[in-house]
Write a protein that holds these residues in place. Structure first.
Motif, short mmCIF file in Angstrom:
data_model
loop_
_atom_site.label_atom_id
_atom_site.label_comp_id
_atom_site.label_asym_id
_atom_site.label_seq_id
_atom_site.Cartn_x
_atom_site.Cartn_y
_atom_site.Cartn_z
N ALA A 4 22.14 49.30 55.25
CA ALA A 4 23.54 49.50 54.89
C ALA A 4 24.22 48.14 54.91
CB ALA A 4 24.22 50.45 55.86
N ILE A 5 25.18 47.96 54.01
CA ILE A 5 25.94 46.71 53.97
C ILE A 5 27.36 47.03 54.44
CG2 ILE A 5 26.74 44.80 52.55
CD1 ILE A 5 24.38 45.39 50.66
N TYR A 6 27.72 46.44 55.56
CA TYR A 6 28.97 46.76 56.22
C TYR A 6 29.77 45.49 56.49
CZ TYR A 6 27.02 51.39 57.60
OH TYR A 6 26.49 52.65 57.61
N GLU A 202 39.60 37.88 60.38
CA GLU A 202 39.16 37.25 59.14
C GLU A 202 37.88 37.93 58.65
OE1 GLU A 202 38.39 32.80 57.28
OE2 GLU A 202 37.91 33.17 59.39
N VAL A 203 37.85 38.24 57.37
CA VAL A 203 36.62 38.74 56.75
C VAL A 203 35.85 37.50 56.30
CG1 VAL A 203 35.64 40.17 54.92
CG2 VAL A 203 37.79 40.84 56.02
N SER A 204 35.00 37.02 57.20
CA SER A 204 34.28 35.77 56.98
C SER A 204 32.77 35.97 56.89
CB SER A 204 34.60 34.78 58.10
OG SER A 204 34.26 35.32 59.36
N SER A 205 32.33 37.22 56.94
CA SER A 205 30.90 37.50 56.79
C SER A 205 30.73 38.96 56.42
CB SER A 205 30.14 37.21 58.10
OG SER A 205 30.59 38.07 59.14
N ILE A 206 29.57 39.27 55.86
CA ILE A 206 29.18 40.66 55.65
C ILE A 206 27.88 40.89 56.41
CG2 ILE A 206 30.35 41.01 53.45
CD1 ILE A 206 27.82 40.39 52.00
N ALA A 207 27.68 42.11 56.84
CA ALA A 207 26.57 42.40 57.74
C ALA A 207 25.57 43.35 57.09
CB ALA A 207 27.09 43.03 59.03
N LEU A 208 24.31 43.08 57.34
CA LEU A 208 23.25 44.02 56.97
C LEU A 208 22.89 44.79 58.23
CD1 LEU A 208 21.26 45.03 54.80
CD2 LEU A 208 19.61 43.37 55.70
N PHE A 209 23.06 46.12 58.17
CA PHE A 209 22.66 47.01 59.26
C PHE A 209 21.35 47.69 58.86
CE2 PHE A 209 26.76 46.21 60.78
CZ PHE A 209 27.09 46.97 61.91
N VAL A 210 20.55 48.08 59.84
CA VAL A 210 19.31 48.78 59.55
C VAL A 210 19.16 50.00 60.45
CG1 VAL A 210 18.08 46.74 58.73
CG2 VAL A 210 17.98 47.33 61.15
N GLU A 211 18.56 51.03 59.90
CA GLU A 211 18.12 52.22 60.62
C GLU A 211 16.60 52.21 60.54
OE1 GLU A 211 19.02 56.99 60.27
OE2 GLU A 211 18.23 55.92 58.53
N GLU A 212 15.96 51.84 61.64
CA GLU A 212 14.52 51.60 61.59
C GLU A 212 13.71 52.89 61.45
OE1 GLU A 212 13.68 49.20 64.99
OE2 GLU A 212 14.47 47.38 64.05
#
Length: 235
Positions: A4-6, A202-212
């Motif tokens: 997921a991209i959060y 600040e929106v200074s990054s986007i995160a990759l989340f994982v469900e293993e």
């Protein structure tokens, strides 16, 4: 495995710290966090109302969880995320406030933010090639009969009904809260987030989340700084 991209604040931002305590889990480390003392809400009630957002971690959705399409790899996804984030520009959100969305509660900017909506739309479009088509069971779990016509079209085009014009930025903090408990939950939320919600974000990054594994908690896999490398400020 699902990805997921959060958006989520940095791990040490006061909002992340307050959210980890509220939800009972740190999405960066995966560690459980002791619940804060809250007036009017027991530890057991807090655990019950936060069960769903605890599993997904503190975040605002940009691209909902997806399985990789055939021929796509994690390495390819990470490379595209790095390139995509580097081409975006960071921006600030207005102070956050407690909001109600349906039967649940979360945080959202006090003022609508077109920059966040645009970022979410670009993420959905750019990374759709990485998304495997939804199965019939996955479509049914989204209760298509309850969707509006635009939401139904989004579900079949983008795999998520709440994107594009239907997108609303929200950082979920509860699951369903019954009407009789709403006032107590809101009071507890305001107590927990009073200090952190008014700080600059600040929106200074986007995160990759994982469900293993299916049903396992989502965790932060990696953060991808927004902006060109040569223009980023050195902390």
């Amino acid at each position: 495995m699902r990805y997921a991209i959060y958006f989520t604040p940095p791990v040490h931002h006061p909002l992340s710290v307050a959210a980890a305590a509220w939800l009972g889990r740190n999405a960066f480390s995966g560690e459980l966090v002791d619940a804060p003392p809250l007036r009017g809400l027991t530890v057991q009630e807090l655990a019950y109302y936060t069960a769903l957002p605890r599993r997904y971690g503190f975040h605002a959705s940009l691209k909902a969880p997806f399985r990789l399409a055939e021929g796509m790899t994690e390495a390819m996804l990470l490379k595209e995320l790095m390139l995509f984030a580097g081409a975006m520009e960071p921006f600030h959100l207005a102070p956050m406030e407690i909001v109600r969305c349906g039967d649940s509660y979360g945080l959202a900017p006090a003022l609508p933010d077109s920059s966040m909506s645009l970022l979410a739309a670009k993420v959905v479009q750019t990374f759709d090639a990485f998304r495997a088509p939804l199965s019939e069971a996955e479509i049914e779990r989204r209760d298509p009969d309850s969707l509006t016509a635009p939401q139904f079209a989004n579900l079949h085009r983008w795999g998520d009904p709440h994107v594009m014009d239907e997108y609303r930025f929200q950082m979920s903090l509860t699951g369903t809260v019954g009407p009789s408990d709403g006032a107590r939950v809101v009071q507890a939320l305001r107590e927990q987030f009073a200090a952190a919600a008014c700080l600059p974000l600040e929106v200074s990054s986007i995160a990759l989340f994982v469900e293993e594994e299916t049903g396992s908690p989502f965790r932060v896999h990696s953060l991808h700084p927004i902006g060109r490398v040569d223009s980023r400020r050195i902390a």
